[in-house]
Structure formats: structure tokens, C-alpha cells
Design a protein around this motif. Structure first.
Motif, mmCIF file in Angstrom:
data_model
loop_
_atom_site.group_PDB
_atom_site.id
_atom_site.type_symbol
_atom_site.label_atom_id
_atom_site.label_comp_id
_atom_site.label_asym_id
_atom_site.label_seq_id
_atom_site.Cartn_x
_atom_site.Cartn_y
_atom_site.Cartn_z
ATOM 1 N N LYS A 4 0.857 -1.006 -0.049
ATOM 2 C CA LYS A 4 -0.041 -0.123 0.062
ATOM 3 C C LYS A 4 0.900 1.246 -0.042
ATOM 4 C CE LYS A 4 -0.356 0.266 4.983
ATOM 5 N NZ LYS A 4 -1.194 0.526 6.003
ATOM 6 N N LEU A 5 0.198 2.349 -0.141
ATOM 7 C CA LEU A 5 0.893 3.719 -0.099
ATOM 8 C C LEU A 5 0.786 4.224 1.111
ATOM 9 C CD1 LEU A 5 2.463 6.008 -1.674
ATOM 10 C CD2 LEU A 5 0.200 7.026 -2.201
ATOM 11 N N GLY A 6 1.950 4.514 1.669
ATOM 12 C CA GLY A 6 1.759 4.716 3.404
ATOM 13 C C GLY A 6 1.601 6.193 3.618
ATOM 14 N N GLN A 7 2.910 7.173 2.938
ATOM 15 C CA GLN A 7 2.919 8.458 3.150
ATOM 16 C C GLN A 7 3.036 9.134 2.022
ATOM 17 O OE1 GLN A 7 5.960 8.301 6.202
ATOM 18 N NE2 GLN A 7 4.622 8.341 7.883
ATOM 19 N N VAL A 8 2.708 10.413 1.704
ATOM 20 C CA VAL A 8 2.932 11.229 0.740
ATOM 21 C C VAL A 8 3.597 12.469 1.256
ATOM 22 C CG1 VAL A 8 2.172 12.723 -0.961
ATOM 23 C CG2 VAL A 8 0.864 10.470 -0.681
ATOM 24 N N GLU A 52 -5.180 4.841 5.795
ATOM 25 C CA GLU A 52 -4.008 3.995 5.412
ATOM 26 C C GLU A 52 -2.794 4.689 4.905
ATOM 27 O OE1 GLU A 52 -4.694 0.521 2.862
ATOM 28 O OE2 GLU A 52 -6.261 -0.027 4.177
ATOM 29 N N THR A 53 -3.193 5.845 4.289
ATOM 30 C CA THR A 53 -2.365 7.070 3.544
ATOM 31 C C THR A 53 -2.253 8.135 4.513
ATOM 32 O OG1 THR A 53 -2.611 5.694 1.482
ATOM 33 C CG2 THR A 53 -1.499 7.848 1.645
ATOM 34 N N SER A 54 -1.335 8.784 4.661
ATOM 35 C CA SER A 54 -1.093 10.103 5.334
ATOM 36 C C SER A 54 -0.252 10.951 4.397
ATOM 37 C CB SER A 54 -0.677 9.872 6.667
ATOM 38 O OG SER A 54 0.717 9.395 6.752
#
Length: 126
Positions: A4-8, A52-54
Motif C-alpha cells: 500500500k501507499l503509506g505516506q505522501v 491507510e495513507t497520510s
């Protein structure tokens, strides 16, 4: 394997103003805030603690000094909502720069800008 994509990472000129924008105008929560006392500080925000993503707000000038070759441009982010018109109106009421709602093959979308004129988009979840 990537799951998954965790952080941007979003690089901003004023981290405190960016935090206020994301929390007060978008309703995000601060998930974490770290400061090493030597200029390296980051603020992690998300729609909720369960997301799930921040987004991690970094000081653009500090990162540029640490990593001169790093691309510090704003990522193109597409958020999703099931209340597009309500969100559009709420953001406009909070003096957020919003674009028109536009029909697309995948649903309606609009864009909005933070206080540093970084643009993001929101898509209607059908």
C-alpha cells in the motif's frame, strides 16, 4: 512486495500554516509531529487516524538544503469523497480556492488549492 501507499511527502514553506490548512479547512487530524531540534521537523496529517495513507508536511527550504537534487514539487493527489457538492461548498465557505465541479468519465471532480497555491483534486466516489 509493496502492499500500500503509506505516506505522501508534501514540501511547504510554512509548516504551521500548512497544518492549520489541512486540519481546520479539510478536517484532517495530526497523526504525528516530530522535531529533532536541529531543523528537521515534520507533521503527519490524515483524514483520520485509521487512514491507510497520510500526508507528511516537510519544510521545503530545509529539505532543499539537505538534498539539493530532490524534486520538491507538489505531488498530484486525488482525494475521494461521497459528498462532492457538500465538500465543495464547505471549502468555498472556508475561503479555500476551489475550481468548478467538472464531469469526467469516472465521475465528477474539482480541484482546490492550499494557502501556498499547491493544487489537489477531489473525485466523487460513485
Amino acid at each position: 512486495m509493496i502492499g500500500k501507499l503509506g505516506q505522501v511527502m508534501v514540501y511547504v514553506n510554512d509548516q504551521d500554516a500548512a497544518r492549520r490548512f489541512w486540519t481546520e479547512k479539510l478536517g484532517f487530524e495530526v497523526i504525528a509531529e516530530e522535531d529533532n531540534g536541529q531543523g528537521f521537523r515534520w507533521i503527519e496529517v490524515a483524514p483520520s487516524k485509521a487512514a491507510e495513507t497520510s500526508i507528511v508536511l516537510h519544510n521545503k527550504a530545509f529539505i532543499a538544503q539537505m538534498e539539493p537534487d530532490m524534486n520538491l514539487g507538489t505531488p498530484s493527489l486525488m482525494f475521494v469523497t461521497d459528498r462532492l457538492e457538500q465538500l465543495h461548498g464547505d471549502l468555498a465557505d472556508k475561503n479555500v480556492k476551489v475550481g468548478d465541479i467538472v464531469p469526467m468519465p469516472t465521475g465528477r471532480v474539482f480541484n482546490f488549492a492550499d494557502d501556498e497555491d499547491n493544487y489537489f483534486a477531489v473525485m466523487e466516489k460513485l
